[in-house]
Design a protein around this motif. Structure first.
Motif, PDB file in Angstrom:
ATOM      1  N   ALA A 276       0.812  -1.216   0.000  1.00  0.00           N
ATOM      2  CA  ALA A 276       0.000   0.000   0.000  1.00  0.00           C
ATOM      3  C   ALA A 276       0.848   1.271   0.000  1.00  0.00           C
ATOM      4  O   ALA A 276       1.743   1.430   0.832  1.00  0.00           O
ATOM      5  CB  ALA A 276      -0.918   0.004   1.217  1.00  0.00           C
ATOM      6  N   PRO A 277       0.553   2.221  -0.900  1.00  0.00           N
ATOM      7  CA  PRO A 277       1.217   3.523  -0.863  1.00  0.00           C
ATOM      8  C   PRO A 277       0.569   4.429   0.182  1.00  0.00           C
ATOM      9  O   PRO A 277      -0.644   4.371   0.405  1.00  0.00           O
ATOM     10  CB  PRO A 277       0.987   4.074  -2.275  1.00  0.00           C
ATOM     11  N   PHE A 278       1.375   5.244   0.821  1.00  0.00           N
ATOM     12  CA  PHE A 278       0.896   6.267   1.753  1.00  0.00           C
ATOM     13  C   PHE A 278       1.359   7.602   1.178  1.00  0.00           C
ATOM     14  O   PHE A 278       2.560   7.846   1.053  1.00  0.00           O
ATOM     15  CB  PHE A 278       1.474   6.037   3.146  1.00  0.00           C
ATOM     16  N   VAL A 279       0.418   8.462   0.809  1.00  0.00           N
ATOM     17  CA  VAL A 279       0.718   9.690   0.069  1.00  0.00           C
ATOM     18  C   VAL A 279       0.450  10.907   0.944  1.00  0.00           C
ATOM     19  O   VAL A 279      -0.599  11.001   1.591  1.00  0.00           O
ATOM     20  CB  VAL A 279      -0.140   9.770  -1.210  1.00  0.00           C
ATOM     21  N   ASP A 426       2.044   0.132 -10.099  1.00  0.00           N
ATOM     22  CA  ASP A 426       2.214  -1.037  -9.235  1.00  0.00           C
ATOM     23  C   ASP A 426       1.285  -2.158  -9.687  1.00  0.00           C
ATOM     24  O   ASP A 426       0.116  -1.912 -10.006  1.00  0.00           O
ATOM     25  CB  ASP A 426       1.902  -0.650  -7.783  1.00  0.00           C
ATOM     26  N   LYS A 427       1.796  -3.385  -9.682  1.00  0.00           N
ATOM     27  CA  LYS A 427       0.964  -4.524 -10.078  1.00  0.00           C
ATOM     28  C   LYS A 427      -0.071  -4.863  -9.006  1.00  0.00           C
ATOM     29  O   LYS A 427      -1.021  -5.595  -9.265  1.00  0.00           O
ATOM     30  CB  LYS A 427       1.834  -5.742 -10.366  1.00  0.00           C
ATOM     31  N   MET A 428       0.141  -4.357  -7.788  1.00  0.00           N
ATOM     32  CA  MET A 428      -0.803  -4.578  -6.697  1.00  0.00           C
ATOM     33  C   MET A 428      -1.800  -3.438  -6.614  1.00  0.00           C
ATOM     34  O   MET A 428      -1.596  -2.378  -7.191  1.00  0.00           O
ATOM     35  CB  MET A 428      -0.063  -4.708  -5.359  1.00  0.00           C
ATOM     36  N   GLY A 429      -2.851  -3.666  -5.841  1.00  0.00           N
ATOM     37  CA  GLY A 429      -3.853  -2.612  -5.681  1.00  0.00           C
ATOM     38  C   GLY A 429      -4.822  -2.941  -4.557  1.00  0.00           C
ATOM     39  O   GLY A 429      -6.037  -2.948  -4.758  1.00  0.00           O
ATOM     40  N   LEU A 430      -4.285  -3.229  -3.362  1.00  0.00           N
ATOM     41  CA  LEU A 430      -5.158  -3.580  -2.241  1.00  0.00           C
ATOM     42  C   LEU A 430      -5.612  -2.340  -1.489  1.00  0.00           C
ATOM     43  O   LEU A 430      -6.777  -1.965  -1.531  1.00  0.00           O
ATOM     44  CB  LEU A 430      -4.450  -4.552  -1.291  1.00  0.00           C
ATOM     45  N   GLY A 431      -4.681  -1.693  -0.766  1.00  0.00           N
ATOM     46  CA  GLY A 431      -5.035  -0.518   0.022  1.00  0.00           C
ATOM     47  C   GLY A 431      -4.104   0.640  -0.261  1.00  0.00           C
ATOM     48  O   GLY A 431      -3.035   0.480  -0.865  1.00  0.00           O
ATOM     49  N   GLY A 432      -4.513   1.819   0.194  1.00  0.00           N
ATOM     50  CA  GLY A 432      -3.694   3.012   0.054  1.00  0.00           C
ATOM     51  C   GLY A 432      -4.213   4.105   0.954  1.00  0.00           C
ATOM     52  O   GLY A 432      -5.378   4.068   1.385  1.00  0.00           O
ATOM     53  N   GLU A 450      -5.845   3.249  -8.767  1.00  0.00           N
ATOM     54  CA  GLU A 450      -6.236   1.855  -8.988  1.00  0.00           C
ATOM     55  C   GLU A 450      -5.964   1.023  -7.729  1.00  0.00           C
ATOM     56  O   GLU A 450      -5.020   0.253  -7.639  1.00  0.00           O
ATOM     57  CB  GLU A 450      -5.477   1.293 -10.196  1.00  0.00           C
ATOM     58  N   ILE A 451      -6.840   1.215  -6.751  1.00  0.00           N
ATOM     59  CA  ILE A 451      -6.706   0.577  -5.441  1.00  0.00           C
ATOM     60  C   ILE A 451      -8.102   0.218  -4.947  1.00  0.00           C
ATOM     61  O   ILE A 451      -9.059   0.968  -5.154  1.00  0.00           O
ATOM     62  CB  ILE A 451      -5.992   1.520  -4.446  1.00  0.00           C
ATOM     63  N   GLY A 452      -8.216  -0.938  -4.277  1.00  0.00           N
ATOM     64  CA  GLY A 452      -9.526  -1.394  -3.812  1.00  0.00           C
ATOM     65  C   GLY A 452     -10.044  -0.704  -2.571  1.00  0.00           C
ATOM     66  O   GLY A 452     -11.250  -0.622  -2.361  1.00  0.00           O
ATOM     67  N   MET A 453      -9.131  -0.212  -1.717  1.00  0.00           N
ATOM     68  CA  MET A 453      -9.528   0.460  -0.472  1.00  0.00           C
ATOM     69  C   MET A 453      -8.630   1.674  -0.272  1.00  0.00           C
ATOM     70  O   MET A 453      -7.406   1.545  -0.243  1.00  0.00           O
ATOM     71  CB  MET A 453      -9.380  -0.489   0.726  1.00  0.00           C
ATOM     72  N   ILE A 454      -9.219   2.845  -0.121  1.00  0.00           N
ATOM     73  CA  ILE A 454      -8.442   4.073   0.019  1.00  0.00           C
ATOM     74  C   ILE A 454      -8.879   4.793   1.285  1.00  0.00           C
ATOM     75  O   ILE A 454     -10.068   5.051   1.495  1.00  0.00           O
ATOM     76  CB  ILE A 454      -8.630   5.009  -1.190  1.00  0.00           C
ATOM     77  N   GLY A 455      -7.908   5.108   2.135  1.00  0.00           N
ATOM     78  CA  GLY A 455      -8.178   5.915   3.317  1.00  0.00           C
ATOM     79  C   GLY A 455      -7.699   7.334   3.089  1.00  0.00           C
ATOM     80  O   GLY A 455      -6.523   7.552   2.786  1.00  0.00           O
ATOM     81  N   PHE A 456      -8.598   8.300   3.191  1.00  0.00           N
ATOM     82  CA  PHE A 456      -8.221   9.704   3.051  1.00  0.00           C
ATOM     83  C   PHE A 456      -8.114  10.337   4.436  1.00  0.00           C
ATOM     84  O   PHE A 456      -9.060  10.294   5.224  1.00  0.00           O
ATOM     85  CB  PHE A 456      -9.244  10.464   2.208  1.00  0.00           C
ATOM     86  N   ASN A 457      -6.944  10.904   4.723  1.00  0.00           N
ATOM     87  CA  ASN A 457      -6.674  11.540   6.012  1.00  0.00           C
ATOM     88  C   ASN A 457      -6.950  10.591   7.172  1.00  0.00           C
ATOM     89  O   ASN A 457      -7.490  10.978   8.213  1.00  0.00           O
ATOM     90  CB  ASN A 457      -7.504  12.819   6.160  1.00  0.00           C
ATOM     91  N   ALA A 458      -6.603   9.325   6.986  1.00  0.00           N
ATOM     92  CA  ALA A 458      -6.811   8.297   7.998  1.00  0.00           C
ATOM     93  C   ALA A 458      -5.709   7.256   7.869  1.00  0.00           C
ATOM     94  O   ALA A 458      -5.093   7.114   6.819  1.00  0.00           O
ATOM     95  CB  ALA A 458      -8.187   7.653   7.822  1.00  0.00           C
ATOM     96  N   GLY A 459      -5.482   6.519   8.954  1.00  0.00           N
ATOM     97  CA  GLY A 459      -4.478   5.473   8.919  1.00  0.00           C
ATOM     98  C   GLY A 459      -5.041   4.095   9.180  1.00  0.00           C
ATOM     99  O   GLY A 459      -4.344   3.093   9.035  1.00  0.00           O
ATOM    100  N   THR A 460      -6.315   4.043   9.567  1.00  0.00           N
ATOM    101  CA  THR A 460      -6.969   2.770   9.856  1.00  0.00           C
ATOM    102  C   THR A 460      -8.327   2.768   9.185  1.00  0.00           C
ATOM    103  O   THR A 460      -9.160   3.631   9.468  1.00  0.00           O
ATOM    104  CB  THR A 460      -7.143   2.563  11.374  1.00  0.00           C
ATOM    105  N   PRO A 467     -16.388  -3.336   2.853  1.00  0.00           N
ATOM    106  CA  PRO A 467     -15.854  -4.372   1.948  1.00  0.00           C
ATOM    107  C   PRO A 467     -14.336  -4.330   1.886  1.00  0.00           C
ATOM    108  O   PRO A 467     -13.745  -3.297   1.568  1.00  0.00           O
ATOM    109  CB  PRO A 467     -16.483  -4.016   0.597  1.00  0.00           C
ATOM    110  N   PHE A 468     -13.696  -5.466   2.174  1.00  0.00           N
ATOM    111  CA  PHE A 468     -12.239  -5.569   2.184  1.00  0.00           C
ATOM    112  C   PHE A 468     -11.800  -6.366   0.965  1.00  0.00           C
ATOM    113  O   PHE A 468     -12.222  -7.505   0.771  1.00  0.00           O
ATOM    114  CB  PHE A 468     -11.775  -6.281   3.462  1.00  0.00           C
ATOM    115  N   GLY A 469     -10.915  -5.776   0.153  1.00  0.00           N
ATOM    116  CA  GLY A 469     -10.411  -6.486  -1.011  1.00  0.00           C
ATOM    117  C   GLY A 469      -9.723  -5.534  -1.965  1.00  0.00           C
ATOM    118  O   GLY A 469      -9.821  -4.315  -1.834  1.00  0.00           O
TER     119      GLY A 469
END
Length: 502
Positions: A276-279, A426-432, A450-460, A467-469
């Motif tokens: 997962a990338p953290f931007v 990235d070939k992966m795309g789970l979380g970010g 291109e990520i299945g789960m994105i957290g904006f201004n959050a770490g958890t 939905p997780f995936g």
């Protein structure tokens, strides 16, 4: 039992010998505790000390066959069980996990996997919640009824259980990765055969004991720890009675299991690698971003598929972020997860320690710099210090490959356009995770990344109700939320003559 459990665990004080003696160590084969046909056992190691905790029965193909026979024998009856009855069993299991079994579940995870006791308690909360959530979803499975376009037929759509399921889970969340699959499967009316990770079988066997106490009928669940993972899994997946495979683990193993599943055209759910990338953009709240970075990077010592793996920080705030982030990382207390105040435990085994160490060594050899002066406890243990790396190339191994450890490579970026290009390559795309104060940017990136789960201004962001995936090589299907139970249901269409309405 309540008083006995309290003797084992009191705060951070754990009577390890008594706890391990009491914990199940045999196979749970369709409702019966058995030593296994071959009588083979394997050692479970405490990664903080190197001590052998216990020797657990190792399932072979004969045990897998017996477990499947017993599961198949009760599949029809379990599918016919009233949804409310299935729901009440899951609810009782939730209450047992959240109540009297909480301390022993948490302590067991700390002992066999290494995570600090506070984080292990967090996993008990998270893992138990899947049973509560799907106890509620069990009574909400719905079909449909409607007239087809030509008007001559009515369509009736019903849902029914997929059938016997095989679960293969990893060591990093030994409780939650099981409940996230078992919960929806039982709620839908499916029987389950669970092969937990070799490093962490004690938690899985303890959960089997809890399910017994909650009233789960014999045969509905089997737990098969094994040192013969390939043979046992192949035996099950090649049996035509098995109709579903759910796997959490590496992309490489997931691909091999997909090939096995193809022989019987099994329904599959695959939760695979993360990276997962953290931007952090220039307009972000830096202190909040650092707090979130610590939460996602250091959860489970970084051994989490949705942990922030590498960090993209915009030029204008790069130096300030690195300074604050590296200070926070160095302030973490590293040690045995049972010790007071410890925030970072050991990695799960020597192989994982060598993998992480090797990645850092190769990154430094290629020009990366270590920020600060990391340190680890002296003596035995698979410990690796929380480490921040700077001057990292975006195409280096430590950025493009999942680390699964307490290491944070930080990469500069200039524009949003280049950031999107780097993330989506990235070939992966789970979380970010993305930190910015611009609501417009949030909505724009939600459409582009291109990520299945994105957290904006959050770490958890993980939650049983969400939905997780992932996308791309991070997997297939979703776990949790309303989507989670659909993975265990077949959709059946019934065509009926349409009634004349006039």
């Amino acid at each position: 039992m309540d008083n006995e459990v309290l003797v084992f665990v009191n705060g951070n004080s754990v009577d390890i010998p008594r706890l391990v003696e009491w914990t199940p160590k045999d196979l749970f084969v369709g409702g019966a505790w058995e030593a296994g046909a071959g009588g083979e056992r394997f050692a479970v190691i405490n990664p903080a000390t190197g001590a052998v905790l216990a020797k657990v029965a190792s399932a072979g193909v004969e045990d897998a066959a017996v477990a499947l026979d017993r599961a198949d024998a009760v599949q029809e009856k379990w599918a016919a069980t009233a949804p409310r009855e299935r729901a009440e069993i899951l609810r009782r299991a939730f209450e047992l996990m959240d109540g009297k079994y909480r301390p022993v579940l948490a302590a067991t995870m700390t002992l066999e996997m290494g995570k600090p006791l506070g984080q292990a308690n967090g996993e008990v909360t998270y893992g138990a919640e899947f049973f509560r959530w799907f106890s509620e979803e069990a009574c909400r499975v719905r079909g449909d009824y409607y007239r087809l376009p030509e008007g001559a037929l009515q369509a009736m759509v019903v849902k029914r259980p997929v059938g016997p399921c095989v679960f293969v889970t990893p060591w990093n969340f030994p409780l939650a990765m099981g409940t996230r699959k078992i919960g929806p499967a039982l709620a839908a009316g499916c029987v389950c055969l669970w092969k937990p990770a070799r490093d962490t079988p004690l938690t899985a066997l303890l959960l089997a004991r809890i399910m017994e106490e909650a009233g789960l009928p014999a045969g509905v669940l089997s737990v098969l720890p094994t040192t013969h993972s390939g043979e046992v899994t192949e035996k099950l997946l090649h049996d035509p009675r098995v109709r579903k495979l759910s796997f959490t683990g590496s992309t490489e193993v997931g691909k091999s299991l997909l090939k096995l599943a193809a022989d019987q055209v099994l329904r599959t759910s695959m939760e695979l690698g993360g990276n997962a990338p953290f931007v952090v953009f220039d307009d972000a709240d830096i202190d909040r971003a650092v707090e979130s970075a610590m939460a996602t990077k250091m959860r489970n010592m970084g051994e989490a598929c949705n942990a922030g793996d590498h960090f993209f920080v915009q030029d204008g705030i790069y130096d300030e972020f690195v300074s604050k982030f590296s200070a926070a990382m160095q302030a973490q207390k590293v040690g045995d997860g049972l010790d007071d105040g410890v925030e970072v435990g050991p990695l799960v085994n020597r192989s994982q320690l060598e993998k992480v160490s090797g990645m850092v060594e190769r990154a430094v050899a290629a020009g990366a710099k270590v920020a600060g002066e990391p340190n680890v406890p002296q003596g035995y243990g698979f410990f690796f210090p929380p480490t921040v790396l700077t001057d990292v190339s975006p195409d280096s191994e430590i950025v493009t490959e999942e680390i699964f450890g307490p290491v944070a490579p930080v990469v500069r970026f200039d524009t949003e356009e280049n950031l999107v290009r780097m993330v989506n390559s990235d070939k992966m795309g789970l979380g970010g995770y993305i930190h910015t104060s611009s609501w417009e940017r949030i909505m724009r990136l939600a459409e582009k990344i291109e990520i299945g789960m994105i957290g904006f201004n959050a770490g958890t962001i993980s939650n049983a109700g969400a939905p997780f995936g992932g996308v791309k090589q991070s997997g297939l299907g979703r776990e949790g939320s309303t989507e989670g139970i659909e993975e265990y249901l077949e959709t059946i269409y019934i065509g009926l003559p349409a009634p004349k309405l006039a």
